[in-house]
Design a protein around this motif. Structure first.
Motif, PDB file in Angstrom:
ATOM      1  N   HIS A 127       2.607 -16.040   1.114  1.00  0.00           N
ATOM      2  CA  HIS A 127       2.502 -16.056   2.329  1.00  0.00           C
ATOM      3  C   HIS A 127       3.995 -15.797   3.115  1.00  0.00           C
ATOM      4  CE1 HIS A 127      -1.042 -18.903   1.977  1.00  0.00           C
ATOM      5  NE2 HIS A 127      -1.583 -17.784   1.721  1.00  0.00           N
ATOM      6  N   SER A 128       5.126 -16.225   2.391  1.00  0.00           N
ATOM      7  CA  SER A 128       6.281 -16.048   2.745  1.00  0.00           C
ATOM      8  C   SER A 128       6.832 -14.756   2.734  1.00  0.00           C
ATOM      9  CB  SER A 128       7.402 -16.954   1.928  1.00  0.00           C
ATOM     10  OG  SER A 128       7.364 -16.597   0.482  1.00  0.00           O
ATOM     11  N   PHE A 129       6.244 -13.744   1.880  1.00  0.00           N
ATOM     12  CA  PHE A 129       6.580 -12.517   1.816  1.00  0.00           C
ATOM     13  C   PHE A 129       5.673 -11.619   2.830  1.00  0.00           C
ATOM     14  CE2 PHE A 129       6.550  -8.093   0.003  1.00  0.00           C
ATOM     15  CZ  PHE A 129       7.649  -8.213  -0.648  1.00  0.00           C
ATOM     16  N   ARG A 130       4.761 -12.176   3.194  1.00  0.00           N
ATOM     17  CA  ARG A 130       3.813 -11.234   4.106  1.00  0.00           C
ATOM     18  C   ARG A 130       4.395 -10.981   5.275  1.00  0.00           C
ATOM     19  NH1 ARG A 130       0.246 -10.296   7.854  1.00  0.00           N
ATOM     20  NH2 ARG A 130      -1.838  -9.531   7.188  1.00  0.00           N
ATOM     21  N   PRO A 131       5.412 -11.677   6.037  1.00  0.00           N
ATOM     22  CA  PRO A 131       5.935 -11.228   7.408  1.00  0.00           C
ATOM     23  C   PRO A 131       6.800  -9.977   7.030  1.00  0.00           C
ATOM     24  CG  PRO A 131       6.252 -13.495   7.159  1.00  0.00           C
ATOM     25  CD  PRO A 131       5.625 -13.009   5.736  1.00  0.00           C
ATOM     26  N   LEU A 132       7.368  -9.837   5.925  1.00  0.00           N
ATOM     27  CA  LEU A 132       8.150  -8.474   5.660  1.00  0.00           C
ATOM     28  C   LEU A 132       7.431  -7.206   5.762  1.00  0.00           C
ATOM     29  CD1 LEU A 132       9.776 -10.710   3.921  1.00  0.00           C
ATOM     30  CD2 LEU A 132      10.368  -8.962   2.539  1.00  0.00           C
ATOM     31  N   VAL A 133       6.134  -7.252   5.396  1.00  0.00           N
ATOM     32  CA  VAL A 133       5.310  -6.342   5.587  1.00  0.00           C
ATOM     33  C   VAL A 133       4.224  -6.160   6.613  1.00  0.00           C
ATOM     34  CG1 VAL A 133       5.648  -5.495   3.255  1.00  0.00           C
ATOM     35  CG2 VAL A 133       3.681  -7.124   3.830  1.00  0.00           C
ATOM     36  N   ALA A 134       4.079  -7.286   7.503  1.00  0.00           N
ATOM     37  CA  ALA A 134       3.253  -7.518   8.408  1.00  0.00           C
ATOM     38  C   ALA A 134       2.677  -6.492   9.219  1.00  0.00           C
ATOM     39  CB  ALA A 134       3.438  -8.907   9.033  1.00  0.00           C
ATOM     40  N   GLY A 135       3.877  -5.833   9.682  1.00  0.00           N
ATOM     41  CA  GLY A 135       3.806  -4.627  10.698  1.00  0.00           C
ATOM     42  C   GLY A 135       3.249  -3.552  10.217  1.00  0.00           C
ATOM     43  N   GLU A 136       3.400  -3.323   8.974  1.00  0.00           N
ATOM     44  CA  GLU A 136       3.030  -2.235   8.433  1.00  0.00           C
ATOM     45  C   GLU A 136       1.493  -2.476   7.895  1.00  0.00           C
ATOM     46  OE1 GLU A 136       3.955   0.949   7.515  1.00  0.00           O
ATOM     47  OE2 GLU A 136       5.562   0.339   9.029  1.00  0.00           O
ATOM     48  N   LEU A 137       1.157  -3.812   7.310  1.00  0.00           N
ATOM     49  CA  LEU A 137      -0.259  -3.820   7.347  1.00  0.00           C
ATOM     50  C   LEU A 137      -1.228  -4.042   8.606  1.00  0.00           C
ATOM     51  CD1 LEU A 137       0.105  -7.002   4.778  1.00  0.00           C
ATOM     52  CD2 LEU A 137      -0.055  -4.639   4.301  1.00  0.00           C
ATOM     53  N   ALA A 138      -0.317  -4.438   9.743  1.00  0.00           N
ATOM     54  CA  ALA A 138      -1.333  -3.968  10.973  1.00  0.00           C
ATOM     55  C   ALA A 138      -1.714  -2.859  11.168  1.00  0.00           C
ATOM     56  CB  ALA A 138      -0.482  -4.640  11.945  1.00  0.00           C
ATOM     57  N   LYS A 139      -0.755  -1.596  10.773  1.00  0.00           N
ATOM     58  CA  LYS A 139      -1.190  -0.389  11.019  1.00  0.00           C
ATOM     59  C   LYS A 139      -2.270   0.083  10.123  1.00  0.00           C
ATOM     60  CE  LYS A 139       3.627   0.889  11.965  1.00  0.00           C
ATOM     61  NZ  LYS A 139       4.810   1.741  11.319  1.00  0.00           N
TER      62      LYS A 139
ATOM     63  N   PRO B  29      -5.577  -1.323   7.852  1.00  0.00           N
ATOM     64  CA  PRO B  29      -6.730  -2.251   7.679  1.00  0.00           C
ATOM     65  C   PRO B  29      -6.882  -2.143   5.868  1.00  0.00           C
ATOM     66  CG  PRO B  29      -7.442  -0.901   9.468  1.00  0.00           C
ATOM     67  CD  PRO B  29      -6.215  -0.448   9.091  1.00  0.00           C
ATOM     68  N   ALA B  30      -6.652  -0.892   5.414  1.00  0.00           N
ATOM     69  CA  ALA B  30      -6.850  -0.764   3.966  1.00  0.00           C
ATOM     70  C   ALA B  30      -5.745  -1.702   3.065  1.00  0.00           C
ATOM     71  CB  ALA B  30      -6.770   0.466   3.498  1.00  0.00           C
ATOM     72  N   LEU B  31      -4.533  -1.242   3.605  1.00  0.00           N
ATOM     73  CA  LEU B  31      -3.553  -2.023   3.101  1.00  0.00           C
ATOM     74  C   LEU B  31      -3.461  -3.482   3.241  1.00  0.00           C
ATOM     75  CD1 LEU B  31      -0.334   0.338   3.454  1.00  0.00           C
ATOM     76  CD2 LEU B  31      -1.441  -0.179   1.473  1.00  0.00           C
ATOM     77  N   ALA B  32      -4.006  -4.181   4.482  1.00  0.00           N
ATOM     78  CA  ALA B  32      -3.993  -5.279   4.817  1.00  0.00           C
ATOM     79  C   ALA B  32      -5.190  -5.961   3.750  1.00  0.00           C
ATOM     80  CB  ALA B  32      -4.462  -5.467   6.293  1.00  0.00           C
ATOM     81  N   THR B  33      -6.154  -5.342   3.723  1.00  0.00           N
ATOM     82  CA  THR B  33      -7.230  -5.848   2.972  1.00  0.00           C
ATOM     83  C   THR B  33      -6.418  -6.031   1.281  1.00  0.00           C
ATOM     84  OG1 THR B  33      -8.998  -5.111   4.084  1.00  0.00           O
ATOM     85  CG2 THR B  33      -9.478  -5.636   1.781  1.00  0.00           C
TER      86      THR B  33
END
Length: 587
Positions: free
Chosen positions: A481-493, A495-499
């Motif tokens: 959870h603490s690492f996710r903000p680093l990549v949150a912007g790219e995951l928002a772009k 859906p496959a990476l977010a999953t």
């Protein structure tokens, strides 16, 4: 009763098989650091973690507060391999040379795997004096299967355990058999085979007892003692795992958030396709090979037998094939079953039910030996038998990525996306970066944290950098959870990476929607990421300072980064762009 190894003349087939194994291993041994080492889930995951455990002398440093500082800000020691392991012992001997440790470990695993299969077949399957050569040939085919040797004897050592179980059933050398049961956990991985061996062995003991009644009782007791020894030793070896799961949970694993509904495709067609793959090929972690040669051997043998013998053998073979088909169907549909019950049974998040496939390769080889035994002891029958074994090797070797890629390197036609060990680890390249930062800041790697883009974090780990990212089978959920903000912007772009991150997350990596799941981006051709949505403030808050990138960032300032330098080396697979996330200015 056969004497497997004693008469000097009878050892010739075994020596020839060992020579064949040496020739099989020769390409990677000759090439050394210029050879290819399997990357996926091996050089990018397992090898650096065992290396760090031994380098830092943390193999036996258990405790709630013990961590590995080089990984994820101090990943708990209990999330990694146990210290009471032959694999860890080999890496301890070669503490500062992970490649030498890996190669020595592979040689030992394959040699012991060959001896284990030969030991099994000379008692059960191909036990006649004239079948020594055939038993040695089958053992060689077994020892050269594609596999993850870093898992030790998890697969290749199973024939020794099977012989121990059969000897216990017949009352032969029970003390030796019990010793094998006690030793197997020292060089195998419990979560891959332990529970599944217990289910199969325990089920067969009960079935034997049901069929033979009181006559089977002594054999059942001996077998139960062997199984109990096996499981007891697994508890001793894997004590940190069992303690953290059953007594005092050290951390909540990120596996608690596995979401199979989001992660995996589902449907009857998907399950049947997966079941067919398990049945005909197996799973890539567990010695995959095309089962068609075994089916061909069975078909040829059944066609040649007299009707009465064909009926007996056909019934026996049919039951085994039915069991394999049932296990394959279970493995094919198990993820979908987990989808239905993952909320009611949280253990399904941590436990992979499909790992019965780790037992399938030995079962298929048992059928293979059964077919070869039935061939006539004539020159034509022997030629057919050896021809089938040779064909089995021919269909299995192309799936062995290490063997094929090292042959290509020796032939002067290496694959562009299969770097050698030295090209992958790139020690001279990372030494440049380390020296540059030391001159600029006066700080050693322990003073700062890095993440990687376009290359696995394992490369930095093997070069003694401290990484915030890693590929882990289990790590604390709060860290995910603490690492996710680093990549949150790219995951928002994407859906496959977010999953991929949210529903699985073993690869706690820096990601880019423009790159997708490509973590092996070589220096040729050069790649550029136009826009990296990276949270530099969250990176700094996690302790991060530098980004090691295999790609150029077109606009690093948009990501809160600044370029410090570009580093190249002729031996390296990568071109490294070193970026810094500067501290925010006060006021």
């Amino acid at each position: 009763m056969t004497n497997d190894f004693s008469p000097p003349a009878s050892r010739r087939p075994l020596y020839l098989a060992l020579l064949g194994l040496f020739l099989f291993l020769l390409p990677v041994l000759l090439l050394g650091r210029h050879g290819y080492v399997l990357i996926h889930d091996n050089l990018d995951t397992e090898i650096p973690l065992v290396y760090l455990l031994t380098k830092l002398q943390l193999a036996f440093a258990y405790g709630r507060d013990v961590g590995v500082p080089e990984v994820m800000n101090g990943i708990p020691r209990n999330a990694l391999r146990p210290g009471l392991s032959a694999t860890v012992l080999v890496f301890s001997i070669f503490r500062n040379n992970p490649l030498a440790a890996y190669l020595m470990h592979q040689v030992l695993v394959r040699v012991l795997g060959l001896l284990a299969m030969y030991w099994l077949l000379r008692r059960y399957g191909l036990s006649q004096p004239g079948q020594r050569g055939l038993a040695a040939a089958v053992a060689l085919a077994w020892a050269t299967l594609p596999l993850y040797s870093i898992y030790g004897l998890t697969v290749l050592g199973q024939p020794a355990l099977l012989r121990a179980a059969l000897d216990l059933r017949q009352g032969r050398n029970p003390w030796l058999a019990w010793a094998v049961c006690a030793a197997f956990p020292l060089w195998s991985i419990f979560v891959y085979v332990g529970p599944f061996i217990a289910v199969v062995w325990g089920g067969l003991l009960l079935l034997d007892l049901a069929r033979r009644g009181r006559a089977a009782l002594p054999a059942t007791v001996r077998g139960a003692v062997g199984l109990a020894l096996l499981l007891a030793m697994y508890i001793v070896v894997e004590w940190p795992l069992f303690y953290s799961l059953l007594v005092a949970k050290q951390f909540v694993s990120h596996r608690e958030e596995f979401d199979f509904v989001r992660l995996l495709p589902h449907g009857v067609g998907v399950g049947l396709k997966e079941a067919l793959r398990y049945f005909l090929l197996g799973q890539y972690h567990a010695s995959p090979f095309f089962r068609g040669v075994v089916l061909l051997a069975l078909g040829l043998v059944l066609a040649r037998l007299a009707p009465a013998r064909r009926l007996v053998l056909g019934r026996r073979v049919g039951w085994v094939l039915l069991a394999l088909a049932g296990a394959s169907l279970f493995c094919g549909f198990a993820p979908q079953l987990a989808m239905l019950y993952q909320k009611q049974l949280p253990l399904l998040h941590a436990f992979t039910l499909t790992r019965f496939h780790f037992l399938m390769s030995l079962t298929w080889f048992g059928l293979f030996a059964l077919a070869l035994r039935e061939l006539p002891a004539t020159p034509a029958g022997r030629r057919l038998a050896y021809g089938l074994v040779a064909l089995q090797c021919v269909v299995a070797l192309p799936l062995n990525a290490e063997y094929v890629n090292n042959l290509r390197i020796l032939a002067g036609v290496p694959k562009a996306d299969a770097p050698s060990y030295t090209s992958f680890v790139a020690p001279k390249l990372f030494s440049q970066v380390k020296t540059f930062l030391l001159r600029q800041t006066g700080q050693p790697p322990a003073a700062y944290r890095v993440v990687s883009l376009g290359l696995p974090p394992a490369v930095a780990q093997l070069n003694d950098f401290y990484t915030l990212d890693s590929n882990q089978n289990s790590y604390p959920l709060p860290y995910k959870h603490s690492f996710r903000p680093l990549v949150a912007g790219e995951l928002a772009k994407s859906p496959a990476l977010a999953t991929y991150y949210d529903a699985w997350g073993n690869r706690c990596y820096l990601m880019s929607a423009e790159l997708g799941r490509n973590y092996l981006i070589g220096k040729q051709p050069p790649r550029t990421v136009q826009h990296l949505d990276f949270d530099a403030a969250a990176f700094r808050a996690l302790g991060g300072r530098y980004l090691l990138s295999a790609v150029r960032l077109a606009h690093p300032e948009e990501s809160g980064l600044r370029l410090l330098g570009v580093f190249t080396d002729s031996e390296a697979y990568w071109r490294l762009h070193l970026y810094e996330a500067p501290a925010a200015k006060a006021g």
